[in-house]
Design a protein around this motif. Structure first.
Motif, PDB file in Angstrom:
ATOM      1  N   GLN A   4       0.870  -1.367   0.065  1.00  0.00           N
ATOM      2  CA  GLN A   4       0.020  -0.123  -0.060  1.00  0.00           C
ATOM      3  C   GLN A   4       0.915   0.939  -0.017  1.00  0.00           C
ATOM      4  N   ARG A   5       1.772   1.059  -0.832  1.00  0.00           N
ATOM      5  CA  ARG A   5       2.860   2.393  -1.098  1.00  0.00           C
ATOM      6  C   ARG A   5       2.742   2.736  -2.394  1.00  0.00           C
ATOM      7  N   LEU A   6       3.153   3.753  -2.782  1.00  0.00           N
ATOM      8  CA  LEU A   6       3.180   4.448  -4.163  1.00  0.00           C
ATOM      9  C   LEU A   6       4.088   3.749  -4.998  1.00  0.00           C
ATOM     10  N   SER A   7       3.864   3.499  -6.321  1.00  0.00           N
ATOM     11  CA  SER A   7       4.443   2.899  -7.290  1.00  0.00           C
ATOM     12  C   SER A   7       4.028   3.198  -8.536  1.00  0.00           C
ATOM     13  N   PHE A   8       4.802   3.640  -9.677  1.00  0.00           N
ATOM     14  CA  PHE A   8       4.525   4.189 -10.853  1.00  0.00           C
ATOM     15  C   PHE A   8       5.443   3.533 -12.087  1.00  0.00           C
ATOM     16  N   VAL A   9       4.852   3.573 -13.086  1.00  0.00           N
ATOM     17  CA  VAL A   9       5.538   3.295 -14.291  1.00  0.00           C
ATOM     18  C   VAL A   9       5.942   4.526 -15.263  1.00  0.00           C
ATOM     19  N   VAL A  10       6.871   4.514 -15.414  1.00  0.00           N
ATOM     20  CA  VAL A  10       7.290   5.918 -16.501  1.00  0.00           C
ATOM     21  C   VAL A  10       7.649   5.326 -17.832  1.00  0.00           C
ATOM     22  N   GLU A  11       6.686   5.658 -18.690  1.00  0.00           N
ATOM     23  CA  GLU A  11       7.164   5.265 -20.174  1.00  0.00           C
ATOM     24  C   GLU A  11       7.802   6.171 -20.726  1.00  0.00           C
ATOM     25  N   LEU A  12       8.992   6.007 -21.231  1.00  0.00           N
ATOM     26  CA  LEU A  12      10.262   7.101 -21.439  1.00  0.00           C
ATOM     27  C   LEU A  12       9.947   7.695 -22.815  1.00  0.00           C
ATOM     28  N   SER A  13       9.656   7.205 -23.943  1.00  0.00           N
ATOM     29  CA  SER A  13       9.841   7.707 -25.105  1.00  0.00           C
ATOM     30  C   SER A  13       8.443   7.856 -26.041  1.00  0.00           C
ATOM     31  N   PRO A  14       8.240   8.269 -27.078  1.00  0.00           N
ATOM     32  CA  PRO A  14       7.115   8.475 -27.768  1.00  0.00           C
ATOM     33  C   PRO A  14       6.594   7.004 -28.127  1.00  0.00           C
ATOM     34  N   LYS A  47       8.152  -6.004  11.847  1.00  0.00           N
ATOM     35  CA  LYS A  47       8.231  -6.422  10.460  1.00  0.00           C
ATOM     36  C   LYS A  47       7.229  -5.235   9.851  1.00  0.00           C
ATOM     37  N   PHE A  48       7.686  -4.598   8.599  1.00  0.00           N
ATOM     38  CA  PHE A  48       6.612  -3.716   8.158  1.00  0.00           C
ATOM     39  C   PHE A  48       5.550  -4.648   7.497  1.00  0.00           C
ATOM     40  N   VAL A  49       4.201  -4.051   7.435  1.00  0.00           N
ATOM     41  CA  VAL A  49       3.228  -4.913   6.889  1.00  0.00           C
ATOM     42  C   VAL A  49       2.594  -4.193   5.770  1.00  0.00           C
ATOM     43  N   LYS A  50       2.157  -2.971   6.215  1.00  0.00           N
ATOM     44  CA  LYS A  50       1.507  -2.283   4.959  1.00  0.00           C
ATOM     45  C   LYS A  50       1.407  -0.704   5.518  1.00  0.00           C
ATOM     46  N   THR A  51       0.954   0.198   4.615  1.00  0.00           N
ATOM     47  CA  THR A  51       0.566   1.527   5.010  1.00  0.00           C
ATOM     48  C   THR A  51      -0.709   2.032   4.940  1.00  0.00           C
ATOM     49  N   PHE A  52      -1.257   2.915   5.646  1.00  0.00           N
ATOM     50  CA  PHE A  52      -2.504   3.600   5.379  1.00  0.00           C
ATOM     51  C   PHE A  52      -2.232   5.121   5.370  1.00  0.00           C
ATOM     52  N   TYR A  53      -3.437   5.645   4.939  1.00  0.00           N
ATOM     53  CA  TYR A  53      -3.100   7.075   4.699  1.00  0.00           C
ATOM     54  C   TYR A  53      -4.123   7.970   5.255  1.00  0.00           C
ATOM     55  N   SER A  54      -4.492   7.539   6.345  1.00  0.00           N
ATOM     56  CA  SER A  54      -5.377   8.254   7.392  1.00  0.00           C
ATOM     57  C   SER A  54      -5.253   7.257   8.572  1.00  0.00           C
ATOM     58  N   LYS A  55      -5.326   8.443   9.672  1.00  0.00           N
ATOM     59  CA  LYS A  55      -5.197   7.761  11.033  1.00  0.00           C
ATOM     60  C   LYS A  55      -6.377   6.687  11.457  1.00  0.00           C
ATOM     61  N   GLU A  56      -7.528   7.145  11.053  1.00  0.00           N
ATOM     62  CA  GLU A  56      -8.608   6.145  11.147  1.00  0.00           C
ATOM     63  C   GLU A  56      -8.564   5.017  10.666  1.00  0.00           C
ATOM     64  N   ASP A  57      -8.128   4.696   9.229  1.00  0.00           N
ATOM     65  CA  ASP A  57      -7.864   3.399   8.453  1.00  0.00           C
ATOM     66  C   ASP A  57      -6.769   2.485   9.166  1.00  0.00           C
ATOM     67  N   ALA A  58      -5.570   3.253   9.886  1.00  0.00           N
ATOM     68  CA  ALA A  58      -4.656   2.730  10.328  1.00  0.00           C
ATOM     69  C   ALA A  58      -5.038   1.900  11.746  1.00  0.00           C
ATOM     70  N   GLU A  59      -5.841   2.853  12.609  1.00  0.00           N
ATOM     71  CA  GLU A  59      -6.301   2.266  13.747  1.00  0.00           C
ATOM     72  C   GLU A  59      -7.566   1.391  13.939  1.00  0.00           C
ATOM     73  N   SER A  60      -8.090   1.396  12.722  1.00  0.00           N
ATOM     74  CA  SER A  60      -9.217   0.212  12.368  1.00  0.00           C
ATOM     75  C   SER A  60      -8.504  -1.231  12.038  1.00  0.00           C
ATOM     76  N   TYR A  61      -7.503  -1.230  11.361  1.00  0.00           N
ATOM     77  CA  TYR A  61      -6.570  -2.238  11.214  1.00  0.00           C
ATOM     78  C   TYR A  61      -5.743  -2.646  12.415  1.00  0.00           C
ATOM     79  N   ALA A  62      -5.545  -1.783  13.166  1.00  0.00           N
ATOM     80  CA  ALA A  62      -4.738  -2.281  14.347  1.00  0.00           C
ATOM     81  C   ALA A  62      -5.680  -2.791  15.260  1.00  0.00           C
ATOM     82  N   LEU A  63      -7.124  -2.466  15.640  1.00  0.00           N
ATOM     83  CA  LEU A  63      -7.934  -2.986  16.268  1.00  0.00           C
ATOM     84  C   LEU A  63      -8.085  -4.585  15.815  1.00  0.00           C
ATOM     85  N   GLU A  64      -8.167  -4.838  14.594  1.00  0.00           N
ATOM     86  CA  GLU A  64      -8.337  -6.043  14.250  1.00  0.00           C
ATOM     87  C   GLU A  64      -6.979  -6.942  14.223  1.00  0.00           C
TER      88      GLU A  64
END
Length: 526
Positions: free
Chosen positions: A437-447, A495-512
């Protein structure tokens, strides 16, 4: 200047010329060439020479053309005042590769040619062709007139006008592809020259070639914990530009970091004080070996010659040396949906998710390092794949904000959110986004070349790729630290598991998950 006497002494003849849908790139931009009456015109082939409409090309790059009555000659000259035209980004359709022969009436003008008021004496015939008031000259003459290198590719049916490469200031020769052997030599040179890098082997390919990573991390103030960015190239073997870009970009970064600590507007010292850069320049060395030397150079030649070569030429090989497309082999939840065929030069997703040694090495490397973001470089489309419907909502706009800025700065076209997992599933970037749940992109480099399978010529890298992409790695580095301000990271048993982008989403996961710890801005919240 006027054309009063232009038709007084020309030879008129009907000839057969061949149109091949030849397109024209000028300094990396595809141009629509127009004639005297604003009609679309294109280059053609006659007598084994490619002829281009010289007025049209001149108009695009700040030159004028005309007939010199006094000298009875074609004159091509640099305009004193010229406002550079802005590029218009357009989709490039597939072109029809068939040739069309056409009988036309041509006026042959056999007078001299003057370039910036000096007579030019080409090695070849200096015939000038006049067709319906449009003047055509050979590529050799046009290159001299406009002081540009001119390349014609039979593979892409394109003419490329580009600036002469700067040899004196070029530490890495980008006019030739970066082969595996050239990469190893380059890594050895860097290891001797720079004491702030670490070169590791992260795994082996199917044929036993090393997959190398280069880590840039100056610890002159002592070891510090830094955020990490991963750049990957060469997942698809025919895509030389991705390998050349990462090699060239890293070569420049290392040189400027040691020399001044500054490259263009980027403060390298400041960036590397906060961010550790990881670069896997070549993720598919066996495939690159095939693209450069043919399937005959592979240890698996007897097997590979039984596989479909969809591009019809080993230069356009895309898979690894087992006929598996590595960018369809990553073990995300969409692997079973991914459209596939059989082992081939491209398109086959593998016998099972993560089946390939190259894929396994990259997965293991990501597991060992807490990458904030990962960028995968490919080579066709001048565009960015940045989101898929399976993960887009997770990022709460952080992905789009970043890519909007990148697109504005570079001109790369921001594509729509990918909707069909049977098409996007199991790509590296899709797997990375889903797993961490972290950012990853593809850059297509030429026409986009306009034809399936083929790639633009290697020697066009300096015009098609470098001006737009050379600072891309530094741009992403500059965004890595800022991302931490919107990231709530989940760790279980250290060990790192995943990332959330709001405190509420992270806390909801942590409760489970009672063993979870939430880390925000490197501080433990729970």
């Amino acid at each position: 200047m006027s054309q009063t006497h232009l038709f007084d002494w020309v030879k008129v003849e009907k000839i057969t010329i061949t149109y091949k849908n030849i397109r024209c790139y000028i300094d990396g931009t595809l141009q629509v060439l127009r004639g005297k009456s604003n009609e679309i015109i294109e280059p053609f082939v006659y007598n084994e020479n490619v002829y281009i409409p010289v007025d049209s090309v001149a108009n695009e790059i700040g030159y004028g053309t005309g007939w010199d009555d006094e000298k009875e000659a074609l004159s091509i000259y640099k305009l004193e005042h010229y406002e550079e035209k802005r590029e218009v980004t357009t989709m490039i359709p597939l072109i029809d590769a068939s040739s069309i022969e056409k009988r036309v009436e041509v006026k042959f003008i056999q007078g001299p040619i003057y370039i910036n008021h000096k007579q030019f004496s080409p090695q070849e015939s200096s015939d000038i062709l006049l067709i319906e008031d449009n003047i055509y000259v050979t590529l050799n003459i046009a290159g001299h007139a406009f002081k540009k290198d001119v390349i014609y590719s039979e593979d892409t049916f394109s003419v490329y006008f580009q600036e002469h490469p700067s040899i004196n200031n070029q530490r890495l020769d980008t006019q030739k592809p970066v082969t595996y052997e050239k990469l190893e030599a380059l890594l050895n040179n860097w290891a001797d020259a720079y004491d702030f890098i670490k070169i590791d082997t992260i795994g082996k390919s199917t044929e036993g070639r090393a997959l190398y990573s280069v880590v840039v991390n100056d610890e002159e103030d002592g070891p510090t914990e830094k955020e990490k960015l991963l750049l990957i190239g060469g997942i698809h073997s025919r895509e030389d530009y991705s390998v050349t870009l990462l090699a060239k970009m890293l070569d420049e970064i290392l040189f400027h970091y040691k020399r001044t600590g500054q490259w263009n507007d980027y403060d390298l010292k400041s960036l590397f004080s906060d961010v550790e850069l990881h670069v896997v320049i070549l993720a598919n060395p066996d495939g690159l070996n095939i693209a450069h030397y043919g399937i005959e150079a592979s240890n698996h030649y007897e097997y590979l010659k039984t596989l479909p070569d969809l591009g019809g030429d080993s230069r356009w090989w895309k898979a690894n040396s087992k006929g598996v497309d590595l960018n369809r082999n990553f073990p995300d939840s969409n692997w079973s949906l991914r459209e596939t065929t059989q082992p081939a030069s491209e398109g086959y997703k593998g016998d099972y998710p993560g089946s390939e040694k190259e894929t396994q090495a990259i997965i293991k490397y990501c597991e060992e390092h807490d990458f904030i973001m990962a960028i995968s470089y490919h080579t066709s489309g001048n565009s960015i794949f940045w989101a898929d419907k399976g993960t887009h909502d997770i990022f709460r706009g952080a992905d789009e904000d970043l890519i909007d800025e990148f697109s504005t700065l570079t001109g790369y076209r921001k594509l729509r959110v990918s909707q069909d997992p049977s098409l996007y599933g199991s790509g590296f970037e899709n797997w990375f986004r889903e797993k961490y749940q972290r950012l990853s992109f593809v850059v297509e480099l030429s026409p986009y070349p306009g034809l399936r399978y083929v790639q633009h010529p290697d020697e066009c890298f300096d015009s098609l790729v470098w001006p737009r992409a050379k600072y891309s790695g530094l741009f992403f580095m500059s965004k890595v630290k800022a991302l931490k301000n919107v990231m709530y990271d989940i760790y279980i048993d250290g060990k790192f598991v995943k990332t959330f982008y709001s405190k509420e989403d992270a806390e909801s996961y942590a409760l489970e998950n009672p063993k979870s710890k939430i880390i925000y801005k490197n501080d433990v919240m729970k």
